[in-house]
Design a protein around this motif. Structure first.
Motif, short mmCIF file in Angstrom:
data_model
loop_
_atom_site.label_atom_id
_atom_site.label_comp_id
_atom_site.label_asym_id
_atom_site.label_seq_id
_atom_site.Cartn_x
_atom_site.Cartn_y
_atom_site.Cartn_z
N LYS A 1 0.83 -1.20 0.00
CA LYS A 1 0.00 0.00 0.00
C LYS A 1 0.88 1.26 0.00
CE LYS A 1 -3.67 -2.56 0.28
NZ LYS A 1 -4.57 -2.71 -0.88
N TYR A 2 0.39 2.27 -0.68
CA TYR A 2 1.13 3.52 -0.79
C TYR A 2 0.36 4.65 -0.11
CZ TYR A 2 3.73 1.03 -4.39
OH TYR A 2 4.48 0.11 -5.08
N ALA A 3 1.11 5.52 0.57
CA ALA A 3 0.53 6.73 1.15
C ALA A 3 0.79 7.88 0.17
CB ALA A 3 1.15 7.03 2.51
N LEU A 4 -0.03 7.95 -0.86
CA LEU A 4 0.19 8.93 -1.92
C LEU A 4 -0.24 10.32 -1.48
CD1 LEU A 4 -1.03 6.83 -4.97
CD2 LEU A 4 1.33 7.17 -4.18
N GLU A 5 0.60 11.29 -1.76
CA GLU A 5 0.33 12.69 -1.40
C GLU A 5 1.24 13.58 -2.24
OE1 GLU A 5 1.83 13.88 2.41
OE2 GLU A 5 3.11 12.12 2.52
N PRO A 6 0.94 14.85 -2.38
CA PRO A 6 1.87 15.77 -3.06
C PRO A 6 3.12 15.96 -2.20
CG PRO A 6 -0.37 16.64 -3.06
CD PRO A 6 -0.36 15.49 -2.10
N VAL A 7 4.28 15.66 -2.75
CA VAL A 7 5.54 15.76 -2.00
C VAL A 7 6.56 16.52 -2.82
CG1 VAL A 7 5.13 13.65 -0.68
CG2 VAL A 7 6.33 13.52 -2.85
N ASP A 8 7.52 17.11 -2.10
CA ASP A 8 8.60 17.87 -2.70
C ASP A 8 9.80 16.94 -2.87
OD1 ASP A 8 10.61 19.57 -3.45
OD2 ASP A 8 10.08 21.15 -2.03
N LEU A 9 10.10 16.58 -4.11
CA LEU A 9 11.19 15.64 -4.36
C LEU A 9 12.54 16.23 -3.99
CD1 LEU A 9 10.95 12.77 -5.44
CD2 LEU A 9 11.58 13.62 -7.71
N VAL A 10 12.70 17.54 -4.18
CA VAL A 10 13.97 18.19 -3.84
C VAL A 10 14.19 18.16 -2.33
CG1 VAL A 10 15.30 20.32 -3.97
CG2 VAL A 10 13.83 19.65 -5.89
N ALA A 11 13.14 18.37 -1.55
CA ALA A 11 13.26 18.34 -0.10
C ALA A 11 13.64 16.95 0.39
CB ALA A 11 11.95 18.79 0.54
N PRO B 1 7.50 21.61 -9.45
CA PRO B 1 6.17 21.20 -8.99
C PRO B 1 6.27 19.95 -8.12
CG PRO B 1 6.48 20.64 -11.30
CD PRO B 1 7.66 21.48 -10.91
N LYS B 2 5.31 19.79 -7.25
CA LYS B 2 5.31 18.61 -6.38
C LYS B 2 4.85 17.39 -7.17
CE LYS B 2 4.61 21.04 -2.00
NZ LYS B 2 3.78 21.16 -0.78
N VAL B 3 5.36 16.26 -6.74
CA VAL B 3 4.96 14.99 -7.36
C VAL B 3 3.95 14.30 -6.46
CG1 VAL B 3 7.15 14.72 -8.56
CG2 VAL B 3 6.86 13.70 -6.30
N TYR B 4 3.14 13.46 -7.07
CA TYR B 4 2.14 12.71 -6.31
C TYR B 4 2.72 11.33 -6.04
CZ TYR B 4 -2.53 11.40 -4.73
OH TYR B 4 -3.61 11.01 -3.96
N ALA B 5 3.22 11.15 -4.83
CA ALA B 5 3.94 9.92 -4.52
C ALA B 5 3.91 9.68 -3.02
CB ALA B 5 5.38 10.00 -5.01
N ASP B 6 4.42 8.53 -2.63
CA ASP B 6 4.62 8.19 -1.22
C ASP B 6 6.01 8.69 -0.85
OD1 ASP B 6 5.39 6.85 1.16
OD2 ASP B 6 3.93 5.27 0.79
N SER B 7 6.10 9.63 0.06
CA SER B 7 7.39 10.24 0.38
C SER B 7 8.38 9.21 0.92
CB SER B 7 7.20 11.38 1.39
OG SER B 7 6.61 10.89 2.58
N ASN B 8 7.91 8.28 1.74
CA ASN B 8 8.81 7.26 2.29
C ASN B 8 9.35 6.36 1.20
OD1 ASN B 8 8.55 8.13 4.99
ND2 ASN B 8 6.68 6.93 5.25
N PRO C 1 -2.34 12.86 5.21
CA PRO C 1 -2.71 12.86 3.79
C PRO C 1 -3.42 11.57 3.41
CG PRO C 1 -0.40 13.46 4.09
CD PRO C 1 -0.90 12.97 5.41
N PRO C 2 -4.17 11.56 2.31
CA PRO C 2 -4.89 10.37 1.91
C PRO C 2 -3.94 9.21 1.65
CG PRO C 2 -4.85 11.97 0.13
CD PRO C 2 -4.35 12.67 1.36
N GLY C 3 -4.31 8.03 2.13
CA GLY C 3 -3.50 6.85 1.91
C GLY C 3 -2.63 6.48 3.08
N ILE C 4 -2.39 7.41 4.04
CA ILE C 4 -1.53 7.11 5.18
C ILE C 4 -2.10 5.93 5.99
CG2 ILE C 4 -0.76 7.98 7.43
CD1 ILE C 4 0.95 9.11 5.38
N GLU C 5 -3.41 5.93 6.16
CA GLU C 5 -4.01 4.91 7.00
C GLU C 5 -3.92 3.52 6.39
OE1 GLU C 5 -5.54 7.34 5.59
OE2 GLU C 5 -7.07 6.55 4.24
N SER C 6 -3.70 3.44 5.06
CA SER C 6 -3.66 2.13 4.42
C SER C 6 -2.24 1.64 4.21
CB SER C 6 -4.37 2.20 3.05
OG SER C 6 -3.69 3.14 2.22
#
Length: 473
Positions: free
Chosen positions: A292-302, A332-339, A466-471
Motif C-alpha cells: 500500500k502507498y501513502a500517496l500525497e503531493p511531495v517535494d522531491l527536492v526536499a 512542482p510537487k509529485v504525487y507519490a509516497d514520500s517514504n 494525507p490520503p492513503g496514510i491509514e492504508s
C-alpha cells in the motif's frame, strides 16, 4: 460435234459425241481425287488426335494430381510410364510430393505431440486446426462441446480481450503475448503469432501454456519468504536493540577491545540483516500486490536534501562526495509516497556508492512533460552491456561477470525500486553508463494535479494525515 474435211473431195466428215459421255472420265477422276482428299484429311485428324492424346494424357493426369494435392491430399503420385521429358517431369513431381508429404507428416506429428496447446485460426478467428493438448487444456475433448471460433474455445478466460489481441497480431504482423491469464481453475500464458505468407498475414497460431503449477509454486515460495523474513525481523530487532543498549550504556565499562569489536560486528551485522529482511518483505508484498502507498503531493527536492544530510551525518561516504544540485526554479510537487520515494533514492545512492571508488554522486532534477525526473549520477566504474541486460531483475547484480555475486548486496535494490516507482505511476531507468566513467539512473514520478493539491490542503489544515496514510502496510 467435230468436222473434218475429206482429202481430194468436197466432202466433210462430221462426228457427234455426247457431252456426258465425253466428261465421264474427268468426273470419275475428280470424284476419286475428292475421296482421296477426304480420306487423307480424316486420317490426318485421327492421327493428330491419337498423337495429341499420347502427349496430353500424362499432362491431364498430372493436372488432376495437382488439383487433389491442392485440396489437401498430399499422398498422391503420378504414374511414370516413359523416360521422355514427361516421364522425367512426373518422376520429379513425385519426389516433390513425397518430400511434402513427409515434411507435413513430421510437422503434424510434432504439433500433435506438443505439451503446449496449438490452435491455428484464420483472420476472422475461425479455428482451422487444434492439437490434443489444446483440446485437453480447454476441456474440448468431448464431441458435444465443439469450438468453431477462438472466442468459443477460450470462453471462460478472464482479462483477455481475444478479438483485440488477434486483431493486433494480424494487423501489425507481430507476436502478442498475454501472461498469467486466469482460465476457469487454471492460469495460462497465451501467445498470438501471425502466419505470414508472402506479403500478407493469412491467420495466426495461438499457443497455450498451463502455468498453474508454476503459479502455485511461486505463491508457495513467496509465502515462505514472507513468513520467514517476517519471523526473522523480530529476533533481529531484539539483537540489534541489545547491541545498541550495550554500546550506549555499558561501552565505557568494557575494557577488552576484542569484546568491543565483537559487539560492533554484531551491531553492524544485525543492521545489514534487518535491511535484507526488509528487502525480502518489500519484494514479496510488491509481487503479491499487497503493498500500500501513502500517496500525497511531495517535494522531491526536499526529500533529496534530507537524504543528503543523513548520509553526511552517518559518515558513510568514505571520502566520496554527495551533492544535491537544487534547480534554479521551484519544481512542482509529485504525487507519490514520500517514504517510498526516499527508499528509491537510498537504493540508487547506495548502489552507486558500492561501485564508486573516487569522486562521488550528484543528484539533479528536471521537469519532463507531466513528470519530475531525478537523475542520480556517479563517477564509478560503469556497467557493461551484459550487466545492463540484467538490471532491475530479481536477485541480479550488474557485476563485470554476471555469473558471480557481490557479497555486498542481494540484487533486490533496483528490482524493488522499479516496482515501487511503477506502483506510484512512475519509472526507474538506466539513462547512460560508460565503463570507467560512471552511470546515471533516472527516477520519474508524476506531477501532482491541481485536484490532488486541493484535496490535501483542507486535511493538512485540520491536522489530518494525507490520503492513503491509514492504508500503509
Amino acid at each position: 460435234i467435230a468436222s473434218l474435211p475429206v482429202e481430194s473431195t468436197d466432202w466433210w466428215l462430221e462426228v457427234k459425241i455426247d457431252q456426258a459421255e465425253a466428261m465421264d472420265p474427268v468426273n470419275r477422276l475428280l470424284n476419286v481425287t475428292i475421296l482421296m482428299f477426304i480420306a487423307v484429311v480424316l486420317a490426318a485428324i485421327l492421327i493428330g488426335h491419337w498423337t495429341a492424346d499420347i502427349f496430353t494424357r500424362p499432362i491431364r493426369l498430372l493436372t488432376a494430381v495437382v488439383q487433389r494435392i491442392q485440396s489437401g491430399d498430399l499422398n498422391q503420385t503420378v504414374p511414370v510410364n516413359s523416360k521422355d521429358e514427361i516421364g522425367i517431369l512426373s518422376a520429379a513431381f513425385n519426389g516433390m510430393t513425397t518430400s511434402l508429404f513427409e515434411t507435413r507428416a513430421l510437422l503434424m506429428a510434432s504439433i500433435q505431440s506438443l505439451e503446449q496447446g496449438f490452435i491455428l485460426v484464420d483472420n476472422d478467428g475461425n479455428i482451422q486446426s487444434m492439437n490434443p493438448a489444446a483440446q485437453r487444456l480447454l476441456g474440448l475433448r468431448h464431441p458435444s462441446r465443439p469450438a468453431a471460433t477462438l472466442a468459443q474455445a477460450l470462453d471462460g478466460s478472464k482479462g483477455l480481450d481475444i478479438a483485440a489481441k488477434l486483431k493486433e497480431c494480424i494487423e501489425h504482423g507481430r507476436v502478442v503475448a498475454c501472461k498469467d491469464i486466469p482460465f476457469r481453475d487454471a492460469y495460462f500464458n497465451v501467445f498470438f503469432s501471425p502466419v505470414i505468407l508472402g506479403q500478407g498475414v493469412k491467420g495466426a497460431v495461438v499457443s497455450l501454456s498451463d502455468i498453474t503449477e508454476e503459479k502455485i509454486l511461486q505463491r508457495t515460495r513467496d509465502d515462505f519468504f514472507s513468513i520467514a523474513t517476517h519471523e526473522l525481523r523480530t529476533p533481529l530487532t531484539v539483537i540489534r536493540g541489545n547491541a545498541s543498549m550495550i554500546k550506549d550504556d555499558y561501552w565505557d565499562k568494557i575494557k577488552d577491545d576484542q569484546v568491543k569489536a565483537m559487539i560492533n560486528y554484531i551491531d553492524e551485522s544485525t543492521v545489514r540483516l534487518i535491511g535484507l529482511v526488509g528487502d525480502f518483505l518489500d519484494a514479496s508484498r510488491l509481487e503479491q500486490g499487497r503493498f500500500k502507498y501513502a500517496l500525497e503531493p511531495v517535494d522531491l527536492v526536499a526529500i533529496a536534501g534530507s537524504v543528503e544530510k543523513e548520509y553526511h551525518a552517518a559518515g558513510t561516504l568514505q571520502g566520496l562526495y554527495l551533492r544535491v544540485e537544487k534547480p534554479a526554479h521551484e519544481l512542482p510537487k509529485v504525487y507519490a509516497d514520500s517514504n517510498r520515494a526516499k527508499q528509491i533514492m537510498l537504493n540508487l545512492i547506495g548502489n552507486a556508492l558500492k561501485f564508486t571508488k573516487t569522486g562521488g554522486i550528484t543528484l539533479t532534477f528536471a521537469v519532463e512533460n507531466t513528470e519530475v525526473a531525478l537523475f542520480v549520477t556517479d563517477t564509478g566504474q560503469g556497467i557493461s552491456e551484459d550487466g545492463q541486460r540484467v538490471l532491475f531483475h530479481k536477485f541480479q547484480q550488474a557485476n563485470e561477470n554476471i555469473l558471480t555475486r557481490d557479497a555486498r548486496g542481494t540484487g533486490l535494490g533496483l528490482y524493488i525500486s522499479r516496482l515501487l516507482s511503477e506502483g506510484m505511476g512512475g519509472s526507474v531507468r538506466l539513462e547512460s553508463s560508460v565503463l570507467g566513467q560512471g552511470t546515471t539512473f533516472a527516477v520519474r514520478l508524476p506531477i501532482a494535479t491541481d485536484a490532488q493539491l486541493r484535496q490535501v490542503e483542507p486535511q493538512l489544515s485540520l491536522g489530518q494525515p494525507p490520503p492513503g496514510i491509514e492504508s500503509l502496510g
